[in-house]
Design a protein around this motif. Structure first.
Motif, PDB file in Angstrom:
ATOM      1  N   LEU A  29       0.884  -1.155   0.073  1.00 40.45           N
ATOM      2  CA  LEU A  29       0.039   0.085  -0.003  1.00 40.45           C
ATOM      3  C   LEU A  29       0.761   1.408   0.008  1.00 40.45           C
ATOM      4  N   ARG A 103      -7.566   4.321  -0.418  1.00 38.48           N
ATOM      5  CA  ARG A 103      -7.395   3.052  -0.596  1.00 38.48           C
ATOM      6  C   ARG A 103      -8.264   2.040  -0.249  1.00 38.48           C
ATOM      7  N   LYS A 132      -6.712   3.800  -5.207  1.00 35.58           N
ATOM      8  CA  LYS A 132      -6.168   2.591  -5.726  1.00 35.58           C
ATOM      9  C   LYS A 132      -6.764   1.531  -4.570  1.00 35.58           C
TER      10      LYS A 132
END
Length: 272
Positions: A29, A103, A132
């Motif tokens: 991440l 995220r 993302k």
């Protein structure tokens, strides 16, 4: 997943491999410290809590369809001690967030689900522009030896009556499957690859614990009084196929699918 009666404490004790791989995956991440993160299928909350610690100016929401898992996560990581961490009961196929996260992280969850396009549509809505996602799940060819063992056991006369009209409950997608689903949902795919993994368990008892805590679609077809006998039958059959190693460890060959993708603007979505 919520269709099964999860023993959250038991799962937490016997999910070492899942958590190790989740920790390894979460490193990708590359968090700055101010992101808002969704942990999809957070289970007992351990990884969500670790992510929250790495986000002094951000936050984490963990969701899971199991009320037992969310209850355990809330007990272990109460809001008064973890102000940037919260947990909600929610089905991954019907997410209700709107442009809330930077995220999305998910590990060892999505192979439980059938409607991956619905999941990805919900994740697209949940992410902010430029958001993302990072997903890990059982992939094509996963647990082939265990699956073959289970098929032989449930076909035996002792157990077959409990498995009439039984359908394999998991989805193990290929990279091509996921690339197609991601692109249709409006994501730009950065990576979709299969990775072989070796899950080890401490002898027959450790293997039995893993089966008991993760193969619920099989064991919960039986009356509770017969479940331990069924699990022991599976363990014995599996170890005839794949014996313990010289150190007394049981090995299960697994194949994980890891996916990374970025959210595109809605105008670029492929609706075909």
């Amino acid at each position: 997943m919520s269709a099964y009666a999860w023993d959250a404490e038991d799962y937490a004790r016997h999910s070492t491999a899942q958590k190790r791989w989740a920790g390894e995956l979460s490193e990708r991440l590359a968090l700055r410290g101010d992101e808002r993160v969704l942990d999809l299928g957070c289970g007992d909350g351990l990884i969500a809590a670790q992510l929250a610690t790495a986000l002094p100016c951000g936050s984490v929401v963990g969701v899971d369809s199991s009320a037992a898992m969310i209850a355990l996560a809330r007990r272990r990581y109460p809001a008064e001690r973890h102000p940037n961490l919260s947990f909600q009961i929610m089905d991954a196929q019907t997410l209700s967030f709107d442009a809330r996260f930077d995220r999305v992280f998910s590990n060892a969850v999505l192979h439980w689900l059938k409607d991956h396009p619905a999941v990805l549509a919900g994740l697209h809505r949940s992410l902010r522009p430029g958001g993302k996602l990072l997903l890990g799940m059982g992939g094509q060819g996963d647990v082939a030896d265990m699956r073959a063992t289970l098929e032989s056991v449930i076909a035996a006369a002792e157990w077959s009556e409990y498995f009439q009209d039984f359908e394999f409950p998991y989805t193990f997608p290929s990279p091509a499957d996921y690339r197609h689903w991601l692109q249709a949902a409006g994501f730009s795919v950065r990576r979709a690859e299969l990775l072989p993994k070796d899950a080890t368990h401490d002898g027959s008892a450790g293997l039995a614990a893993w089966i008991r805590t993760t193969w619920l679609p099989y064991s919960q077809r039986l009356p509770e009084s017969r479940r331990e006998a069924f699990i022991q039958n599976v363990v014995e059959a599996y170890l005839l196929r794949i014996p313990l190693d010289d150190s007394g460890l049981a090995h299960v060959a697994m194949v994980l699918l890891e996916v990374e993708a970025d959210k595109l603007g809605d105008e670029r979505m492929d609706t075909t």
